[in-house]
Design a protein around this motif. Structure first.
Motif, PDB file in Angstrom:
ATOM      1  N   ASP A 154       0.832  -1.207   0.000  1.00  0.00           N
ATOM      2  CA  ASP A 154       0.000   0.000   0.000  1.00  0.00           C
ATOM      3  C   ASP A 154       0.867   1.258   0.000  1.00  0.00           C
ATOM      4  N   ILE A 156      -5.440  -0.126  -3.333  1.00  0.00           N
ATOM      5  CA  ILE A 156      -4.979  -0.031  -1.934  1.00  0.00           C
ATOM      6  C   ILE A 156      -5.935  -0.804  -1.041  1.00  0.00           C
ATOM      7  N   THR A 207      -4.890   3.728   4.817  1.00  0.00           N
ATOM      8  CA  THR A 207      -4.038   4.160   3.702  1.00  0.00           C
ATOM      9  C   THR A 207      -4.881   4.687   2.552  1.00  0.00           C
ATOM     10  N   LYS A 208      -6.032   4.066   2.351  1.00  0.00           N
ATOM     11  CA  LYS A 208      -6.932   4.518   1.287  1.00  0.00           C
ATOM     12  C   LYS A 208      -7.432   5.933   1.590  1.00  0.00           C
TER      13      LYS A 208
END
Length: 1395
Positions: free
Chosen positions: A557, A589, A594-595
């Motif tokens: 990611d 991702i 993280t997205k």
């Protein structure tokens, strides 16, 4: 989410600590260290660092420094020579060197940028040594847990443990009070280490006890943690009781400790106490076979052992195992001497140094050293033999499985503690400092996966733990983070070469398996102290960095995030292609966090257009909705939805602003009058005020934003707004950003270029509250004042907008009580009160008043229509009361804003000054006014703001009088005089007043009480003297201050202001000038004046002259105040609610009566000092002219009764005084009448103000100093004749009483003139004339010395008048009468040839 280094604390004054510990560096240290942060992580590439791992760097590591740089190096690297310890809870730091120590405690303070931050400040400093010559070798800060049930998790207090070269270990409180001292071994303490309780991670892990371990050159002492905790608590309680009563003496419980004598090892430098361990059966059999051989007996249960690891030499690393139960713990009696003298210890520490009573008592205590128990021998079981390698330090990992060792070869070696082998080595780290970071995985960050629900607890399993080794290489200035055991380097930072890495390795002492579960204290595992930037930093390492790339979805990611960041930076012409790539990346991702981070970076991009952002967010939203409910992260879904709503709002507002909308309705003044509910006269007055305001306010350079109004980038829009539970809120943003957001919504509407109704409907449906919209609308209106005043049609638009906002559901509460103030309108009034743009505020207040009245009328009509006929009168009465209450608030605000507008217009006006000299103090801009500032400025706030303007313009006091005269029509003759005199004064400073008198007159009418002339003069006087005090070289400020003081008519105010000026600003400088002049015995030179008095010699001359004026004004005011009444200080009705500091005039009226003779006494001294400076007199000691009573009375409070000289003065004093006065008269006549090449010397008389009439002043001084006034007058006449000013001398003769003595003096002067005429000019006629004179006269003339004459060019006819005057004054029986007759003949004889 990479590895990062974070600053969490600063040093308030690290230089003070360095000065205390290193006195020899004190003089060479610059005034202040500049704070800088070199710790920003840089993009280190792993490839470039391979060289450090392959080969060892060649020596020397650095080029040899020159000798001149040695001191500089020591100044920056001084922290390397200190013993340093930081509490893991960050509540105490100890820096020690030799005998001295500094204890630093954190405090929350505001930084230079206004942000609140934690700063370490010196809490205690002093010497810790008790025995002579002992030095600090090691220190620990151990936080101790609180025993209270209500504890918040912070430690109760922190104990400082210090080891000394004498073998003593001493325990202190945070305030430097000695609690406990133990001598457990007679060798020097090498190292102190601590272990606190940790909950075992697995059932099989042995629970470790708390302990303090002390390393000596050949022994290790371990003190049981529970025993130490109880002893320290008891000692601290005893100190508190001893301080309270002085006689408490409770014996603390003894310390339980074990002492091991380490054998079969050459040298020990550092150690690690691993704790209790239990061998597995296989390891137990292997160990038994190694020690006992083939026939060794093996016990059924493996024995528990304490493991110790040492580093040093031969062996380089030694492993020791002490069987539990093999020896009984020793009990140490807690030092009786300490316990019995705790009271004295407390008071000695409180006084700033630490010791025990007096020296002979201290020596007695030292002679009775406690008995030292012998050590139990403990042989090394095995080690890592390396005869050439010498260990320097060892650092145990948090889970006790690994240890890092540094050596003198520049290696860092990783040991497996259980197996006793080296498993990894790093090269090229000479002088390295090491520490550990243990990171626990956050289970919420794992990727949600589709799994079958398991009956066994958490499907995701327990939290994993990762350990990272932190290595600081000072020679390279690099801080590195490595994943253990065989992991890669995950972070590197450039931090400087003079830092210290601190790794405590323990937490809070006193917890157990129950209390430690409820406590979650914030502790720092590792800290980096940077003395150069004066900061303390810690390292943050994300857990995922410990995972390998194959197992880590997070690593994948992060790779996608980096790829996305690079894509956002590229300039691509094909935006559709970029949009597609971004969609693919963000959908790939896996981690929700993280997205979310990726979406934030996309929305924050400046390169992507609005359509791209909307499409990407919509795609992500659709994808999330299509997934199964269990696999979707609710936070991410909500985040997407909120951002999408904001994007739709942005699109709607942008479309409304872009539509070509123009209202064709014509707009006239009559329409404006109806809209604002004003009659024609009121509207004309308002327009005239605003026109004047525009002229004066906008000719100055007002800076406006360069951005186009009403345009806001989508990136900025998203940063300003956020959704919270379907309600749209504005984040905490600056005032400029707030205005920009408001402009985006309302600027086009206010200009009539956008539909007001559609905009209000769009914003309301988006979830923005009416209160928030009103705040935004007013912020735009009040900040765009110039544009609004230029376009009156915007008033109509504001009226429409305000009406629409007021009709929204939540704006005005329907249940609102008609007899209370509406919060809606109060919000608007508050904004107007706080605004510094008074023109826009006044207009918005008129609009608000109009809309409020309209809504109130509508509500009244509605209510009236619903009432029955019988209650008509009641309904009307109610509505009238409701209307009048809210209307009163609006009327009051309108009056206040009008006053503020007029005052602001005045303060922005300025005359066209043609004088070249302007002080930097006068160049400072005046602050803008608001109603709030005036309400909080106190009763004198209005006059004070005008006084600041007058100072800035440097107007004469006469100008204030001139403007005031225009309203005085009672005495028509007097104003003309005043105006003429005023214009004369003004012409002197060459100033074109323009509209200023009219504006002043208008301000006087608006503020008849606050700007009453005496009040204004008082504030001007104070303002000038305050500014003069900032720059005493500007003597003209002080002169102007005295002018304003003299213009105050009321003696009570005049007296108070003068007295306050004297006490606050003058008496200290005046006394300094007196003592300086008395010391040097003459007018001091410029350098001495600047050193002692703080001003140049010319400025000091003017200062003394102004002081004399002030003292004389004070005496005059004291005389006339008895005939005057105290002034009544009123306030205008609109400003009755003023609060704030007491005004200068009120303070002046509170002053006591002065003691007139004491002021007169100071006035005499001031006159003497002024004369000395004015005429640069020499051989004068001012204080020598006064006796002891006179000297003692000087510089005392002028309101106090002092013993002053009385009766006959000593003749010696009178003689000295007379000489001084005659000297002053001579100097005055010389300054005024001496013949110089440059004519008109009167211009040079004084640099500031008018000069004194010195002869008159000298006679007045003679009266007070008990000197014969006639002597002074006669001397004055003689000096005038001496300088040939006979016409003035003849006038001065009239004042002389003893004319006979005067005639004798003048006879001599006449003889000098004749002698010069006859003897100095060797002409034939002169010689013949001399021969015809009588022998007596010739002899007398030859005895005269014409050199004493200052003016020899006096005509003989003038001398003839002088001789006749002498004959007139001399009685006939006088001895010199015949000589005078002969002189008449001689003068006549001289004058005949000249005819």
């Amino acid at each position: 989410m990479a590895c990062s280094i974070v600053q969490f604390c600063y040093f308030q004054d690290l230089q003070a600590a360095r000065d205390f510990l290193f006195p020899h560096l004190r003089e060479e240290i610059p005034a202040g260290a500049v704070r800088r942060d070199p710790s920003k992580s840089t993009n280190w590439e792993d490839d470039g660092w391979g060289a450090w791992e392959e080969t060892e760097p060649q020596e020397p590591f650095y080029p040899q420094e020159e000798e001149g740089n040695t001191c500089k190096t020591q100044k920056t690297s001084w922290l390397q020579d200190c013993v340093l310890s930081l509490s893991p809870t960050n509540d105490l730091m100890v820096i020690a060197r030799e005998q001295k120590a500094v204890f630093l405690v954190p405090k929350w303070k505001y930084s230079d940028k206004g942000k609140e931050e934690m700063q370490f400040a010196v809490g205690w400093s002093g010497s810790l040594n008790v025995e002579e010559g002992e030095c600090v070798t090691s220190a620990l800060c151990i936080p101790l847990a609180s025993q209270k049930r209500s504890s918040t998790g912070r430690p109760d207090w922190t104990c400082i443990v210090v080891g000394f070269t004498s073998g003593y270990v001493r325990f202190y409180t945070e305030n430097g009070v000695l609690l406990l001292a133990q001598l457990l071994n007679e060798d020097a303490v090498l190292q102190l280490k601590c272990r606190t309780y940790e909950i075992p991670r697995h059932p099989g892990v042995t629970e470790q006890n708390e302990e303090l371990s002390i390393l000596y050159p050949a022994a290790i002492v371990t003190i049981d943690g529970f025993s130490l905790f109880q002893s320290l608590r008891a000692c601290r309680n005893q100190v508190a009781k001893a301080a309270a009563s002085g006689n408490e003496n409770i014996q603390p419980p003894p310390l339980a400790y074990k002492k091991w004598g380490l054998q079969d090892i050459d040298a020990i430098i550092d150690h690690a106490s691993v704790g209790i361990m239990t061998l597995s059966p296989f390891d137990q059999m292997k160990t038994a076979s190694n020690i006992g051989g083939f026939n060794a007996a093996i016990k059924n249960s493996p024995p528990a052992m304490s493991q110790y690891i040492t580093v040093g030499s031969n062996p380089f690393t030694g492993f020791f195992y002490a069987l539990e139960g093999s020896t009984q713990p020793l009990l140490s009696h807690v030092a009786l001497a300490v316990a019995s003298k705790l009271t004295s210890a407390l008071f000695n520490a409180a006084s700033g140094w630490l010791g025990w009573k007096s020296k002979h008592e201290e020596e007695a205590v030292q002679k009775q050293k406690p008995k030292v128990e012998p050590a139990t021998p403990l042989a090394v079981r095995f080690g890592l033999p390396d005869s050439r390698r010498h260990g320097e330090s060892i650092c145990l990992s948090p889970c006790n499985t690994l240890a890092a060792v540094t050596d003198d070869f520049g290696r860092v070696i990783l040991l497996d503690v259980a197996r006793g082998i080296a498993i990894r080595m790093w090269k090229g780290y000479r002088g390295a400092q090491i520490g550990w970071i243990q990171i626990v995985e956050d289970l919420h960050e794992r990727v949600p996966e589709k799994v079958d629900f398991s009956p066994f607890g958490n499907t995701q399993g327990p939290s994993r733990v990762a350990q990272f080794l932190v290595i600081y290489a000072p020679r390279r200035g690099i801080l590195e983070v490595w994943s253990t055991q065989q992991g890669p380097r995950v972070g590197a930072f450039n931090v400087g070469k003079h830092c210290r890495l601190l790794y405590p390795g323990y937490k809070i002492m006193g917890l157990n398996n129950v209390t430690s579960q409820s406590w979650q204290p914030q502790t720092y595992q590792i800290c980096l102290v940077d003395p150069v930037s004066g900061s303390v930093k810690t390292v943050n390492v994300p857990f995922h960095l410990a995972l390998s790339d194959k197992k880590s979805e997070r690593a994948k990611d992060m790779h996608l995030v980096k790829k996305l960041a690079a894509l956002l930076k590229t300039k691509s012409p094909n935006l559709d292609l970029v949009e597609t790539e971004i969609k693919e990346l963000i959908l790939d991702i896996k981690y929700p966090a993280t997205k979310k981070q990726a979406l934030e970076s996309i929305l924050a991009s400046k390169r992507l257009p609005f359509s791209c952002l909307r499409n990407i967010t919509q795609t992500l939203m659709d994808t999330l909705k299509n997934q199964e409910l269990e696999a979707v992260d609710e936070g991410l879904l909500q985040f997407c939805a909120n951002k999408l709503r904001l994007l739709h709002l942005y699109e709607s507002v942008s479309q409304l602003n872009s539509v070509d909308f123009h209202s064709d309705t014509p707009f006239s003044d009559d329409d404006l009058a109806v809209l604002l509910r004003l009659n024609e006269k009121e509207l004309l007055k308002l327009q005239a005020l605003l026109e004047k305001y525009k002229q004066e306010n906008f000719r100055t350079n007002v800076r406006f934003s360069d951005d186009k109004d009403g345009v806001l980038p989508v990136k900025t829009f998203l940063e300003y707004l956020e959704y919270e539970k379907d309600v749209l809120n504005i984040k905490k943003i600056s005032e400029e950003e707030y205005v920009a957001l408001g402009s985006f919504f309302f600027w086009k509407c206010l200009h009539g270029e956008s539909s007001t109704e559609d905009m209000c409907h769009t914003l309301e449906s988006a979830g923005l509250s009416p209160q928030l919209l009103l705040s935004l609308l007013l912020s735009v209106w009040l900040s765009k004042e110039k544009d609004i005043l230029d376009k009156p049609q915007s008033v109509c638009c504001l009226h429409t907008m305000l009406s629409l906002l007021s009709k929204m559901k939540v704006a005005i509460d329907e249940t609102w009580d008609s007899q209370s103030v509406s919060p809606w309108w109060q919000q608007m009034r508050t904004a107007c009160i706080q605004s510094e743009n008074n023109g826009a505020a006044l207009l918005s207040a008129h609009v608000g008043h109009s809309v409020a009245a309209q809504i109130s009328n509508n509500m009244t009509e509605k209510k009236f229509s619903q009432t029955v006929l019988g209650a008509e009168s009641e309904a009307l009465t109610d509505s009238w009361e409701a209307l009048s209450l809210d209307t009163e608030y609006w009327k009051l605000l309108l009056k206040q804003l009008e006053d503020c507008l007029i005052l602001q217009t005045l303060l922005h006006s300025k005359g066209n000054t043609r004088t070249s000299k302007v002080s930097s103090l006068q160049a400072e801009p005046l602050p803008r006014l608001s109603v709030k500032k005036l309400l909080e400025g106190g009763k004198g706030g209005i006059a004070d703001s005008v006084a600041k303007w007058i100072f800035k313009q440097d107007f004469s006091p006469e100008i204030l009088k001139l403007a005031n005269k225009q309203r005085d029509v009672e005495n028509p003759d007097e104003p003309k005089e005043g105006i003429n005199r005023g214009f004369l004064e003004v012409s002197e400073v060459e100033m074109d007043l323009g509209a200023i008198p009219d504006l002043l007159h208008l301000a006087y009418e608006q503020f008849p009480c606050s700007l009453e002339l005496d009040v204004l003069h008082a504030h001007c006087c104070w303002e000038y003297v305050v500014q003069w005090n900032k720059d005493p070289e500007e003597a003209r400020f002080f002169v102007r201050s005295i002018e304003h003081l003299k213009h105050i008519l009321n003696a009570h105010i005049q007296n108070g202001i003068a007295l306050m000026m004297w006490n606050t600003f003058l008496v200290k400088r005046f006394s300094a000038a007196t003592y300086l002049m008395d010391k040097v015995g003459k007018a001091p030179k410029d350098r001495l004046c600047r050193r002692d008095v703080g001003m140049s010699d010319t400025a000091m001359t003017s200062f003394l002259g102004s002081c004399l004026d002030l003292l004389q004004t004070l005496m005059e005011a004291d005389v006339s105040r008895d005939e005057m009444q105290l002034p009544v200080l009123d306030t205008e009705d609109a400003w009755l609610s003023v609060e704030g500091p007491i005004s200068i005039v009120e303070l002046a009226l509170e002053q006591k009566h002065i003691h007139y003779p004491l002021v007169e006494h100071h006035s005499i001294l001031c006159s003497i000092l002024y004369a000395v400076m004015r005429f640069s007199l020499k051989s004068v000691k001012p204080l020598s002219l006064f006796d002891s009573k006179g000297k003692n009375a000087f510089f005392k409070d002028l309101t106090s009764i002092q013993l002053l000289p009385s009766g006959e003065m000593d003749p010696n004093f009178v003689s000295v005084r007379q000489q001084f006065l005659l000297k002053v008269v001579s100097a005055a006549v010389q300054a005024q009448h001496s013949v110089r090449k440059d004519k008109d010397p009167s211009e040079e008389a004084t640099p500031f103000g008018k000069d004194q009439d010195w002869p008159v002043l000298a006679v007045d001084l003679a009266h007070h100093l008990q000197v014969s006034e006639d002597v002074v007058r006669r001397h004055y006449v003689g000096e005038l004749y001496n300088y040939g000013v006979d016409h003035l001398a003849e006038e001065a003769i009239l004042q002389v009483h003893d004319k006979e003595v005067l005639a004798s003096q003048l006879l001599v002067l006449t003889g000098q003139r004749l002698a010069h005429a006859l003897l100095r000019t060797q002409t034939k006629e002169g010689m013949e004339l001399l021969a015809r004179l009588s022998p007596t006269l010739c002899t007398w003339l030859k005895a005269m010395d014409p050199q004493d004459l200052q003016n020899t060019e006096v005509p003989i006819a003038t001398t003839a008048k002088l001789v006749n005057k002498v004959i007139e004054l001399l009685p006939e029986k006088h001895g010199q009468y015949s000589l005078a007759l002969h002189l008449i003949e001689a003068v006549e004889a001289i004058s005949i040839p000249s005819l």
